[in-house]
Design a protein around this motif. Structure first.
Motif, short mmCIF file in Angstrom:
data_model
loop_
_atom_site.label_atom_id
_atom_site.label_comp_id
_atom_site.label_asym_id
_atom_site.label_seq_id
_atom_site.Cartn_x
_atom_site.Cartn_y
_atom_site.Cartn_z
N GLU A 140 35.97 44.14 46.48
CA GLU A 140 35.66 45.39 45.80
C GLU A 140 36.86 46.34 45.82
O GLU A 140 37.19 46.97 44.81
N GLY A 141 37.49 46.46 46.99
CA GLY A 141 38.63 47.36 47.11
C GLY A 141 39.79 46.96 46.21
O GLY A 141 40.44 47.82 45.60
N ALA A 142 40.05 45.64 46.12
CA ALA A 142 41.12 45.17 45.23
C ALA A 142 40.78 45.47 43.78
O ALA A 142 41.67 45.82 42.98
N ALA A 143 39.50 45.35 43.42
CA ALA A 143 39.09 45.66 42.04
C ALA A 143 39.27 47.15 41.74
O ALA A 143 39.73 47.52 40.66
N VAL A 144 38.90 48.01 42.69
CA VAL A 144 39.09 49.45 42.48
C VAL A 144 40.58 49.77 42.39
O VAL A 144 41.00 50.59 41.57
N GLU A 145 41.38 49.12 43.21
CA GLU A 145 42.82 49.36 43.19
C GLU A 145 43.41 49.02 41.83
O GLU A 145 44.24 49.77 41.29
N ARG A 146 42.98 47.91 41.24
CA ARG A 146 43.47 47.54 39.91
C ARG A 146 42.98 48.54 38.86
O ARG A 146 43.68 48.84 37.90
N ALA A 147 41.78 49.06 39.05
CA ALA A 147 41.21 49.98 38.06
C ALA A 147 41.88 51.35 38.09
O ALA A 147 42.12 51.96 37.04
N VAL A 148 42.18 51.85 39.30
CA VAL A 148 42.70 53.21 39.40
C VAL A 148 44.23 53.25 39.42
O VAL A 148 44.82 54.32 39.26
N GLY A 149 44.89 52.09 39.62
CA GLY A 149 46.34 52.05 39.59
C GLY A 149 47.02 52.77 40.72
O GLY A 149 48.12 53.30 40.55
N ARG A 150 46.38 52.82 41.89
CA ARG A 150 46.99 53.45 43.06
C ARG A 150 46.48 52.75 44.31
O ARG A 150 45.44 52.10 44.28
N PRO A 151 47.20 52.85 45.45
CA PRO A 151 46.77 52.14 46.66
C PRO A 151 45.39 52.58 47.13
O PRO A 151 45.09 53.77 47.22
#
Length: 424
Positions: free
Chosen positions: A129-140
């Motif tokens: 989930e965290g990796a998916a959010v990271e790709r969506a928001v473009g920030r760590p």
């Protein structure tokens, strides 16, 4: 010049905050159990050896959950797996509390198995989930996500120490933590969308799509998780996470005893040294985002491995207990970013991101849970301080292969503003 990161909508912001909250809650629950272990042993009136057998329930449950989580996410999506994991966490804490109150060793063993299974299921799903959010928001996102767990361990340890000091019953303590975890779990499940981890398959159609390594990107189960390891870059990433997770787990398992037996400190000083390590881990994870943006993951993890190795070397070879105790700050800061950054790098795949993240997460948690206890067998022959040379060698090896963490051309980088990423 980097493009500005996309603006987060309210649903994504709520999703990210929910993930942070639940990771904080799991850290509190884990540390609460660890802090009250002596009280549970006294309540059960068992020997240290018998308590070791009871604790084995946590190891069994944790590995079962970790090994099952990736395949379950690919079949059913992350939200369902997180729901089941949260339920098992809460049930485990309540069973442990009841077992301790009723003085039933088997109850505590069973509760730890449930608790460990829930932890393993939820944490791998959370990385996906965290990796998916990271790709969506473009920030760590993943460093702060893991930082929330580390912060939770600090909070849980302090609560446990306070509860022990006032002799608050361990059963009621763990039951109260279970209620807090349940509340966090309900909010998280409501904020997390369905389908994460299945999105690649669904986007390509029911038949799935061929990934670049020859495996079916949309396939679930063990075949998909094994197929991703054909990628040489992912193998190197897996080796890095093995070393960094081993370094973190070794401190969690052995640091207090290392200070007591290896440097002759008192038990209180040993516990405070571990607290110092946990604070360093938390600090590194909350402040690492701008460094990743400015220097890139390869350079940051290379320096991190060297810093952690320097801390381990001082703990192992220094004759001063004070210097060794201070060196755990380097150990903690250096080990802090290894796990989340390698997960981010693994998630750069387009069609098989969930399988790659699950594979690297599983390797990391296996090293974290299973590897460090093996040092005990070596310590019987060479001493605990000398056994830690294994950690030193692994960190040195990891520093040599961090080039595998360089972002692929065309892969979406997790970019952030120059300031620390906002948390809510």
């Amino acid at each position: 010049m980097n493009n500005p990161p996309p603006v987060m909508d309210s649903a994504t912001r709520r999703r990210r905050a929910a993930l942070f909250l639940f990771m904080l809650a799991t850290g509190v629950s884990m540390a609460s159990w660890v802090a009250r272990t002596p009280a549970v042993r006294d309540a059960l009136e068992v020997s240290t050896g018998a308590m070791g057998l009871v604790l084995f329930g946590l190891s069994i449950g944790s590995m079962a959950g970790v090994l099952a989580s990736g395949g379950l996410v690919r079949r059913h999506g992350g939200r369902l797996v997180i729901t089941v994991g949260a339920g098992l966490l809460v049930a485990g804490l309540l069973v442990i509390a009841g077992g301790a109150a009723l003085e039933v060793s088997g109850g505590v063993f069973g509760g730890l198995a449930l608790f460990g299974a829930g932890m393993g299921l939820a944490e791998v799903a959370f990385n996906i989930e965290g990796a998916a959010v990271e790709r969506a928001v473009g920030r760590p996102v993943l460093p702060v996500l893991h930082g929330c767990f580390s912060l939770g361990t600090v909070v849980g340890a302090l609560l446990g120490m306070g509860s022990t000091a006032v002799r608050f019953p361990v059963g009621w303590h763990l039951a109260a933590v279970a209620l807090a975890v349940a509340a966090a779990g309900v909010w998280t499940v409501r904020a997390v969308p369905a389908g994460t981890g299945r999105e690649e398959r669904d986007a390509e159609g029911a038949g799935g799509a061929e990934s670049r390594d020859g495996g079916r990107a949309g396939g679930g189960g063990w075949r998909a998780q094994v197929a991703v390891w054909r990628d040489r870059r992912l193998v190197l990433i897996g080796l890095i996470v093995l070393a960094m997770a081993f370094a973190e787990g070794s401190a969690n398992d052995w640091l207090p005893l290392l200070m007591v037996d290896g440097h002759g400190t008192g038990a209180t000083a040993g516990s405070l040294t571990f607290m110092l390590f946990a604070v360093a881990m938390t600090t590194g994870r909350f402040t690492g985002g701008p460094l990743l943006v400015r220097y890139g993951p390869a350079a940051v993890v290379r320096v991190s491995a060297v810093v952690a190795a320097a801390g381990v070397a001082l703990v192992v070879f220094s004759s001063s207990a004070l210097l060794a105790g201070a060196a755990v700050v380097l150990w903690g800061l250096g080990a802090s970013l290894g796990f989340p950054v390698t997960i981010s790098a693994a998630g750069e795949g387009v069609r098989d991101a969930s399988a790659r993240v699950a594979a690297v997460s599983t390797a990391g948690y296996a090293a974290f849970l299973v590897g460090p206890p093996s040092l005990g067998f070596l310590a019987d022959h060479v001493g605990l301080r000398n056994a830690m040379v294994v950690v030193l060698v692994l960190l040195g090896g990891a520093a040599l292969i961090t080039g595998a963490l360089r972002r692929r051309p065309g892969a979406q980088a997790a970019e952030a503003p120059s300031s620390q990423p906002d948390l809510v």
